[in-house]
Scaffold this motif. Sequence first.
Motif, short mmCIF file in Angstrom:
data_model
loop_
_atom_site.label_atom_id
_atom_site.label_comp_id
_atom_site.label_asym_id
_atom_site.label_seq_id
_atom_site.Cartn_x
_atom_site.Cartn_y
_atom_site.Cartn_z
N VAL A 1 -7.26 3.76 1.64
CA VAL A 1 -6.81 4.86 2.49
C VAL A 1 -7.97 5.36 3.33
O VAL A 1 -9.08 5.57 2.82
N LEU A 2 -7.74 5.55 4.63
CA LEU A 2 -8.79 6.00 5.53
C LEU A 2 -9.27 7.40 5.13
O LEU A 2 -8.50 8.35 5.09
N THR A 3 -10.56 7.51 4.85
CA THR A 3 -11.12 8.80 4.45
C THR A 3 -12.25 9.26 5.36
O THR A 3 -12.58 10.44 5.37
N ARG A 4 -12.86 8.34 6.10
CA ARG A 4 -13.94 8.72 7.02
C ARG A 4 -13.84 7.89 8.30
O ARG A 4 -14.42 6.82 8.42
N PRO A 5 -13.07 8.38 9.28
CA PRO A 5 -12.98 7.65 10.54
C PRO A 5 -14.18 7.90 11.44
O PRO A 5 -14.85 8.94 11.34
#
Length: 357
Positions: free
Chosen positions: A192-196
């Motif tokens: 899951v994307l947590t730091r774009p």
Amino acid sequence: MLTRHTTLVKFLIEERRRHPDASGELNSLILDVALACKAISARVAQGELGGVLGAVDVLNVQGEVQQKLDVLANDYFLRANEWGGQVAGMASEELAEPYLLPTQYPRGKYLLVFDPLDGSSNIDVNVSVGSIFSILRAAHPGEDPAPEDFLQPGSQQVCAGYAIYGPSTMLVLTVGTGVHAFTLDPALGEFVLTRPSIRIPRSAREFAINASNRRFWEPAVQRYIDECLAGRTGPRGKDFNMRWVASLVAEAHRILSRGGVFLYPRDGKDPEKSGRLRLLYEASPIAFLIEQAGGAASTGRGRLLDAVPTSLHQRVPLIFGAIDEVELIEDYHCKDYVRPSTFPLYGVRGLYRIGTG
């Protein structure tokens, strides 16, 4: 806008929509790499309970003792990526020659190179380890690659990334549109994307280097580290902290998380080796990530991504991180430097200072 709830699958779909002519093969390959990383994460987490710690009585092509998890991780990468038709061939730190796919599997248009378990010397002491990978275009899609087809400069990478197996498992990657970090949700089995859109600050107050090699460093590196250690009263005018984990993934992840600079420079410890880190599957993918995050990566004498490999397991010096620091180190490599004497008689205010009379 991408949100915290964006999965890796959704992120890759969004990226593909920017390129309507894309076939989707790159997305599939990245997801297969992610699957291998999930499998490795599960085995690393088992540790002693899973019977995966310790070494096997084999030296790899690097002349290093293989750990059980080195062998398992390498196998996971091969098995996850050989069958799908996205790669034409693969190369690994653990294999002397490129891996040719079994004859029953189709050949794709990409090459995958990887270090299946970076920092494996840390396994037995429960320190973070990781996997590093790079995706290149095959010179002849649909055919078995020749060894020289892998010898591409890092500037030609299509995708690069790493997985870090720490308190949480994270996948950090770039497809040339910035650097994005995904955290594995164990309940969902999804990244899951947590730091774009990670960015590295231009300057730094932290450096990472193996200080035990100090006596072998080149003058430029000695000067840089001496000035950092001098702190606020020295020429840099600020205090620095020093870190060293002995895991390239862990070092890169810290710099992407909070800035800094990493040095594994060329030194005189082993004249037969121009550097310690492998260009194709360690230095180049990390350099691609660092540049995409606004940092810089260098051999000390030039941009790392411009270095053209001459062999599959070629080693190079690597300096990366905050762009101002890397540029300063490069500048020092262009200048002569004589380290000040520690003996008062020959110091700046010593008896033999010129022009004091």
